[in-house]
Every structure is written in structure tokens, then in C-alpha cells.
Scaffold this motif. Structure first.
Motif, short mmCIF file in Angstrom:
data_model
loop_
_atom_site.label_atom_id
_atom_site.label_comp_id
_atom_site.label_asym_id
_atom_site.label_seq_id
_atom_site.Cartn_x
_atom_site.Cartn_y
_atom_site.Cartn_z
N HIS A 200 0.85 -1.19 0.00
CA HIS A 200 0.00 0.00 0.00
C HIS A 200 0.88 1.24 0.00
N LYS A 201 0.26 2.34 -0.29
CA LYS A 201 0.97 3.62 -0.21
C LYS A 201 1.55 3.78 1.20
N PRO A 202 2.81 4.15 1.32
CA PRO A 202 3.43 4.25 2.66
C PRO A 202 2.75 5.29 3.53
N SER A 203 2.79 5.06 4.82
CA SER A 203 2.23 5.98 5.81
C SER A 203 3.00 5.80 7.11
N PRO A 204 2.79 6.65 8.09
CA PRO A 204 3.46 6.44 9.38
C PRO A 204 3.14 5.09 10.02
N ARG B 189 6.38 11.05 11.37
CA ARG B 189 6.67 10.25 12.55
C ARG B 189 7.38 11.08 13.62
N GLN B 190 8.28 11.97 13.18
CA GLN B 190 9.01 12.78 14.14
C GLN B 190 8.06 13.70 14.90
N LYS B 191 7.07 14.22 14.21
CA LYS B 191 6.10 15.09 14.87
C LYS B 191 5.33 14.33 15.95
N GLN B 192 4.91 13.12 15.62
CA GLN B 192 4.18 12.32 16.60
C GLN B 192 5.07 11.89 17.76
N GLY C 222 -0.53 8.88 15.23
CA GLY C 222 -1.57 9.51 16.02
C GLY C 222 -2.44 8.51 16.73
N GLU C 223 -2.73 7.38 16.08
CA GLU C 223 -3.56 6.37 16.71
C GLU C 223 -2.87 5.74 17.91
N ALA C 224 -1.56 5.54 17.82
CA ALA C 224 -0.81 4.99 18.96
C ALA C 224 -0.85 5.94 20.14
N ARG C 225 -0.73 7.23 19.88
CA ARG C 225 -0.79 8.21 20.97
C ARG C 225 -2.16 8.22 21.62
#
Length: 848
Positions: free
Chosen positions: A297-301, A736-739, A822-825
Motif C-alpha cells: 500500500h501507499k506508505p504511511s506512518p 513520525r518525528q512530529k508524533q 496519532g492512533e498509537a498516541r
């Protein structure tokens, strides 16, 4: 777009549906996993003829299921090896498992009349009449989903349904119409669940949720509006990945001694996650599955996940910091500069930490801006060596960490995770790939396969393996992965299996509900459900009257409920001859044409020898003659070829109850099987002999392995995706760095809460928690974490970071052990509510 490789596409409705679904599946790979999950969870209202009620399977049911799952896995130590631990997969972002009851209004009305005839319930009926079945006015267009349950459908068949979607997308809403139709066809009710999806919640999270739902039916918790459901009325059902989960659930029910359900319906079940069977390569053009599989799939965090090295280092740092917070909470007066030892870091971890000194962290540590390399399906790209390995490599290999095989004469090492649902070394576990499991001792199963789908061969193999486990033995390596398999052959015999292979159709045929083949598929499922939930005598083999078109429930249940765990066959043998169930009454009213009476609808002792052909078989015998009469060919018999129209008044077609007519032994199964092919017009004929089916003649060592063709296709797709989304992959570092920066702030609050909680607990129970530290080893202090977890909130099953104190190893993709999405946070914020209020109040709401 693929060419018309399937003759079923000659039907306009099927052709248009196939094109739409295949186009959607291919287009979905150009989007992120998160986008596909959100799309498949779009809320779809129920039609007016269906009544639904949304419920939440509570944590009490989840806790019971977790204990049984750990028992099935072989205890805590084996669970750590098989699943990475026992705590991380119990963490969830909701207070349970979302579920939904589904019933049809006409069946509710029929049950209401039945209840009224049995007992006067004026007050209850007045309430039902004024509010509707589930307590809402159905004429109100602005109404929300009903939230009240009525007991009027108690005592009717209940299907526990688990949706498909590769284990990483899908929902109740995605397959709402199919479940409505199941409820209508079998005159019962459906209970469906939205289980946790991979890659955020990989194996065994989905199995845990399905088992929780089963406990919810068997043992309703306090406050549940439904009564206990007799297991003899429960049918487990699932499609694709849902079928995979159901097969795992059946094994757990068997191996832990839980009451067995009446039966199981397995619709195109995903049985082999290694793709080792031939149809995974030969049927690519004629199926809806994307050409490069479901893991690109298209990459994402979220996906691809961090590398194993990155994950290990960050987790070790976080675990160390968390344990120090625990120690400080118990010993607030100690010097901040004192060294605390609360467990040994592994030698490999220290080596990797030295190699990556600027590695980012999960929580609580300062984050450095180290560049993160992202490739499809894993941070570490697969390595292609320039020269073949001289040490006897093959073109297939057992899946595992750094598995190496020959592809086009060159040695390729697979480092990236192949499937969303499970890590590579887990792919051969019996609860992950049921084709490798021992499937004897299960309740009757209906296996439905499509002739043109990728999973055809593994479904056919698994069905035969369940019915004849002696002929399809276990691998010794597989046996060691699942302790319950030790000596299992002596404990459980064959499973009764009804296998149907639908000509020329694709994956999960019921999704194409308005097509002719699907119509007969629904009939077959409904007839099977009525067959296994009937607790009456077997029907007679001869019938005399015209069949009725309705399928109303005609027999009352006996007043005394039987034991939940009693065997279906034993129930049929012990019941008196005067008690006739719906299945028997339907068959007794059936008239068979004279020409049909000469032939049996089920194969005899020896399967029909059909000549192999890639097309439908049109000139070979398709029925077993009786009284030594000559066999008829497909064109000369009423059991016609796959594409010849003929009006049979449904006799001899899929779903007709005559297929379950019992022989002198009192069973409709021959050698524990009913083996059928189903034409596109619904006409049934015997399946080819096992010796003519490639899936049934494969060598044991060739099953459950990564094969050259599948790996080549995967690597080709990986190369295309990395080139196409190179720019997107580079941008993921910033996301990812932002999260992670936000996770650092969350982590500091979490550590403060832990210290406060443990300080309070330590004051209340100083002997139990604030034990004297052991200073015998280099003046380093230790903490009794087991005692801490037992006495405090840190031992809660739902606290997100409990796995860290237990030394567990969640999969890299699991958001339970991540902080870069964001979901992990949000999951961490939801779980940390148990530690007490913080500076901000966080909530986790289910997507509506």
C-alpha cells in the motif's frame, strides 16, 4: 483490467460487479492502510425490513477469552514464543468489542406470535408494539440506531459472523447486506463484531475478539439484554480472513474444552498465509485480489513499520525508563543520580544501541532527528545477493526471520514483513495458517470455494484435511508450535465436512448477492445452518410431497434444554422418533422426479473419476448410478453441465435440503464428506477424485513454505511501489518525528502519574511494595515488579505499557508499543486514564 478468464462473467450482473470490485481493490493499494480502513468503516444504515441493535462485548468477556487463549497457546511461556507475550494483545482503545445484533422483521413477527401462543405476555407485547423490536420507531427517518434488545428471538439459530478484509480492513457495515440475507434465509439472528484490525493489532488480537464474542453469547455478562445462547444453536461463520479467524477459534474451543457450536460456515477462508498452493499463481487474473497481493500500500506512518533493529532499541530504552519510574515511585527519597538495575538488556540490544547512537525513542526521552529509511512492507529492503549461495538453497523456504531462497538463480533474503496480520515467523503457526493445523474433532463445517479464486487450492486441501486427518498428517515443526497438538490424533477423529466448489466464480461469492451463482450459495448456507441446528431425528431418505417455498420454523424446542456441550450426532440419536424438526418436515414434503430417484445427490464410497481439464467438465459421468443402471453424461442427465440452462424446480441444485438426506448409517456424509461442484446455474455434481486434484496431491514439505513464484511477484511489486512512492516515503520521517515529539510529552506525564500512583500505593502497603532493595550487586538496586503489578493499577490488563514490565515483545507494527502515529498516541492516552487524571482529559471515541 484482466480479460474475461471466467465464463461466469457472461452474466452481465456478475461481470459488472467483478469489474467494479477488482478495480476498487487495485485502486485501494494506491492509498494508505488508514484510508482504506476508514473507507471500509463507513456507516451504512439497515433497510427497513431489518432490525439491528449495537452492543459492546464488555471487558469481562474479553478477560475470560484471554485466559482461554493463553491456555490454548500453551501457557504464558509458550504464548511469549508464539505471540510475543500475554498482555500487549489485551490492550484496546475501546471498553470492549463492538458488536451488532441483526434480525429480520418478519421472523420477529413470527416469533412474537409463537411466544403469545405459549404464554400471555400482554405488557411485553404492548411495549414491543409501541417501540418496535429494538425499542425505536421505525417510521422516524431521523432516528439513530436502536439500542434496546428484545428476547423474542431467543431460541432461534444464531450466527456469529466475522467479516473478511485480509485482517486489516473491513467492518460490519462493509458486509451488512450479506449478514441481513443470512438472517433472513436461515430464519434466525446474526451477531457480528468489529474486531481489532492489523497492522495496528496483529495476531492474536482478532482471535481474542472473536473468542470474546463467543463467551458473550454463551455467558452473557451482568447487564446484557440477551439470555445464554445454547451452543447447539450457534453457527460460527466468516469469509476470507474472517474464515481464517473462525478456523482458529474452532481449534481453541476444541482444545480448551469449551462447548462446541453446532457448526461452521467458511466462505473462501484464508487457510495458508504463505501462499504455497498453485492457485495463488494461476488464478491471479480471474480473481479480485490485487496482482501483487494485499500487503503493498501507499506508505504511511503506520505501514511499513519501523525496522526490527529500530524497534528493539527504542523499546529497550523505554522499558528501562519505565522501570526507573516505577522504582522512583516506590522510593521517592532516593538520590536521582543513583543507578538502578531492573532487568538485563540483551547483548544484541546493547550492540544495536551502540551501532545506532542517535536512535529515536518511544516515550520520555529526548528525540533526535535521525533520518528514517522507509521501504514497502518494512524498513529493511530485501537483499538480493549477486551470486547464488552454494550451500544447497532451494526455490522455496520455511518463513522466518531472514529466510533465504533462490529466485531466478539468485539468493534472496526476506527481511520485510510479508503479511499485515502476522510476522514472518508466525505464518506457519496453526492458529495463523489453519491449512497446517489438525482440524479433526470440529463440529460440522461447510467449506465454500470458488474455482477461479486465488485461495481455491488451500480451501480444498483444508476441507479434505479436516475430514481425513490421517491422510493429511501434521508437520513435526508445526506440532511443536502448538502444544495442544501433542497426541491430538488419538483424541479427536475426523470432522464432517461439506465442500462446495463454485464454477467460474471469484473470491467470496456471496458479495455478489444479486448474481445467479450467489443466489444458490446463500441457499446452501441457509440449508446447512438449518441442518446443523436441528436437534431432531435425521430425515428419511425418501420423500413424497411437494416442497413449500417458505421456510418458517415449524417445530417447538423441547422444554428442557440439553447440555451445552453435547454432541450433535448424539442428540439426534437419543431423541424420540415422534419429534420431527423443520429439516425433516421439509424433506418429507419433497417430491423427487422419477428420473432423479435413480441417482444419489451425494457421492458414494468411491469418488467419481473425472478427467482433469482447465474448463468445466461436460462429458463425464456426474452422478453415481443405483441398481447398476448406466451412468449419464453431463449433457444427458438432469444434472447438467455448468452452463446449460434447465428448469429443475430446485431439485439437484445447491441449497436443496435433499443433499442432507441420510443413509442407512444415519448420516448424509460419505467418509465424513459431501463433495460437490456447483455450476453457475446452481446445478450440483460430484467433485473430482482427490487423486485428480492438485491441492490434494502436494507433498507435505511443499506446504506452508515461501515459493519462488510468490516471492518474485512480491519483490516485483515492492520495487514498483518504492519507485512510485519514493517522495511519499521520504516525507514520512517528518510525520513520525512530529508524533514522537508529542509522545515524549505524553510520556513525561505518564511517568509522573506512575510515580504518584506507586507512591500512594507504597504508603498504603509498604511491606508489599516498598521492599528493601538488594544492594549486593555493585550497589545496584532491584525492584520486585511482579509484586508491584499485582498490587497496583500497573497490573491492569488494559494498561498500555504493562507488556514492558513483563518483558514482552509486541510485533513492530503494533501500536501498543509505538508512539510514532496519532492512533498509537490516542491509545496511550485512553489507557493512561487508569493512572488518574492528568493535565488534560483525553477520550477515545469509536469512529461513527
Amino acid at each position: 483490467m484482466a480479460t474475461k478468464d471466467s465464463k461466469a462473467r457472461e452474466e452481465l450482473l456478475y461481470d459488472e460487479a467483478f469489474i467494479i470490485v477488482k478495480s476498487f481493490m487495485e485502486a485501494s493499494t494506491k492509498h494508505t492502510v488508514e484510508e482504506l480502513q476508514a473507507f471500509s468503516n463507513t456507516r451504512i444504515p439497515a433497510p427497513p425490513w431489518v432490525r439491528t441493535v449495537r452492543v459492546m462485548v464488555p471487558l469481562s468477556s474479553c478477560d475470560k477469552a484471554a485466559d482461554k487463549l493463553i491456555e490454548a497457546l500453551g501457557g504464558k511461556e509458550m504464548a511469549k514464543e508464539a505471540a510475543g507475550g500475554t498482555r500487549w494483545w489485551q490492550v484496546r482503545g475501546l471498553e470492549g468489542v463492538p458488536g451488532e445484533w441483526i434480525a429480520v422483521r418478519k421472523d420477529i413477527a413470527a416469533q412474537r406470535k409463537r411466544h403469545k401462543a405459549e404464554k400471555d405476555r400482554n405488557s411485553h407485547l404492548h411495549r414491543a408494539k409501541s417501540t418496535g423490536f429494538f425499542g425505536m420507531n421505525e417510521q422516524d427517518d431521523k432516528q439513530q440506531e436502536p439500542h434496546e434488545y428484545s428476547a423474542e428471538m431467543e431460541g432461534t439459530p444464531c450466527m456469529l459472523y466475522v467479516h473478511g478484509g485480509g485482517g486489516y480492513f473491513g467492518s460490519i457495515d462493509q458486509q451488512r447486506y450479506t449478514m441481513h440475507r443470512y438472517a433472513r434465509k436461515m430464519n434466525g439472528r446474526v451477531f457480528a463484531i468489529n474486531y481489532r484490525l492489523a497492522p495496528q493489532y496483529p495476531f492474536p488480537c482478532a482471535i481474542h475478539d472473536a473468542l470474546s464474542a463467543y463467551f458473550y453469547l454463551l455467558e452473557p455478562p451482568e447487564g446484557a439484554e440477551h439470555g445464554p445462547v445454547d451452543p447447539s444453536l450457534i453457527i460460527l461463520a466468516g469469509d476470507s480472513a474472517g474464515g481464517n479467524i473462525i478456523l482458529a477459534l474452532l481449534q481453541i474451543i476444541r482444545d480448551t474444552g469449551l462447548p462446541a457450536p453446532a457448526g461452521a460456515v467458511l466462505i473462501s477462508p484464508w487457510c495458508d498465509l504463505t501462499h504455497s498452493f498453485p492457485s495463488c499463481m494461476t488464478n491471479a487474473a480471474s480473481d479480485i485480489i490485487p496482482p501483487y497481493g494485499l500487503s503493498l500500500h501507499k506508505p504511511s506512518p503506520l505501514w511499513p513499520p519501523p525496522s526490527s533493529i529500530e524497534t528493539t532499541v527504542t523499546r529497550e530504552k523505554f522499558v528501562s525508563r519505565l522501570k526507573q519510574a516505577v522504582h522512583r515511585g516506590l522510593n521517592p527519597d532516593e538520590s536521582e543520580g543513583e543507578t538502578i538495575t531492573i532487568g538485563e538488556g540483551s547483548r544484541d540490544t546493547r550492540r544495536m544501541a551502540a551501532a545506532l547512537p542517535h536512535q529515536t525513542t518511544l516515550l520520555g526521552d529526548k528525540i533526535s532527528r535521525r533520518r528514517v529509511s522507509v521501504s514497502q512492507s518494512g524498513v529493511e529492503p530485501d537483499t538480493l545477493l549477486q551470486e547464488p549461495d552454494p550451500h544447497g538453497l532451494r526455490n522455496c523456504v520455511e518463513p522466518g526471520e531472514n529466510a533465504t531462497l533462490l529466485v531466478d538463480g539468485k539468493a534472496v533474503t526476506i527481511r520485510s514483513q510479508i503479511q499485515f496480520y502476522a510476522m514472518n515467523h508466525q505464518l506457519t503457526h496453526p492458529l495463523v495458517s489453519p491449512a497446517l493445523a489438525y482440524l479433526g474433532g470440529l463440529p460440522p463445517c461447510l467449506f465454500l470455494a470458488s474455482d477461479k479464486e486465488l485461495l481455491r487450492d488451500e480451501i480444498i486441501y483444508t476441507a479434505h484435511k479436516a475430514a481425513n486427518p490421517e491422510q493429511y498428517p501434521l508437520k513435526e515443526k508445526t506440532r511443536k508450535l502448538y502444544p495442544a497438538m501433542e497426541g491430538i490424533e488419538s483424541r479427536y477423529g475426523p470432522t464432517d465436512v461439506h465442500l462446495q466448489v463454485y464454477d467460474e466464480t471469484c473470491h467470496v461469492l456471496p458479495l455478489y448477492s444479486f448474481t445467479t451463482p450467489a443466489k444458490y450459495c446463500y441457499r446452501a448456507i441457509a440449508t446447512f445452518c438449518k441442518f446443523v441446528t436441528s436437534d431432531r431425528n435425521p430425515p428419511p431418505t425418501t420423500v413424497n410431497e411437494e416442497p413449500e417455498r417458505t421456510s418458517e420454523t415449524t417445530a417447538e424446542k423441547p422444554a428442557a434444554q440439553r447440555s451445552a456441550s453435547s454432541n450433535l450426532l448424539e442428540r439426534r440419536k437419543t431423541l424420540g422418533p415422534s419429534k420431527v424438526g423443520p429439516r425433516a418436515s421439509l424433506l418429507r414434503r419433497l417430491t423427487l422426479p422419477t428420473s432423479l430417484r435413480r441417482y444419489s445427490l451425494a457421492p458414494k464410497e468411491e469418488p467419481m473419476q473425472l478427467s482433469p481439464s482447465s474448463d468445466s467438465i461436460t462429458s463425464t459421468p456426474i452422478a453415481t448410478p443405483i441398481n447398476d443402471e448406466p451412468p449419464l453424461t453431463a449433457r444427458g442427465s438432469i444434472l447438467l453441465s455448468a452452463f446449460q440452462s434447465h428448469h429443475l424446480n430446485d431439485v439437484g441444485t445447491a441449497g436443496h435440503p435433499a443433499v442432507y438426506a441420510c443413509d442407512q448409517a444415519g448420516t448424509p456424509f460419505t467418509k465424513h464428506m459431501i463433495r460437490e461442484r456447483v455450476a453457475t446455474n446452481g446445478v450440483i455434481r460430484p467433485l473430482e477424485a482427490e487423486t485428480l486434484i492438485p491441492a490434494c496431491t502436494m507433498k507435505l514439505e511443499d506446504i506452508g513454505v515461501l515459493r519462488e513464484g510468490s516471492v518474485r511477484r512480491y519483490l516485483r511489486g515492492q520495487e514498483i511501489w518504492e519507485r512510485k512512492f519514493a517522495k511519499v516515503a521520504r516525507s514520512i520521517e517528518g510525520q513520525r518525528q512530529k508524533q514522537l515529539n508529542l509522545s515524549t510529552k505524553d510520556g513525561r506525564r505518564t511517568m509522573d502519574k506512575i510515580r504518584k500512583q506507586l507512591h500512594i500505593a507504597g504508603e498504603r502497603q509498604p511491606p508489599a511494595l516498598a521492599a528493601e532493595p538488594d544492594t549486593t550487586a555493585d550497589e545496584h538496586h532491584t525492584v520486585d515488579l511482579s509484586c508491584v503489578m499485582e498490587k497496583t493499577v500497573l497490573g491492569s490488563r488494559q494498561w498500555k505499557w504493562g507488556w514492558a514490565l513483563e518483558g514482552e515483545s509486541p510485533p513492530p507494527s503494533s501500536i501498543v508499543a509505538r508512539g510514532d502515529t496519532g492512533e498509537a498516541r490516542r491509545l496511550g492516552q485512553f489507557a493512561d486514564r487508569q493512572l488518574g487524571p492528568g493535565d488534560e482529559e483525553h477520550t477515545w471515541k469509536e469512529k461513527q
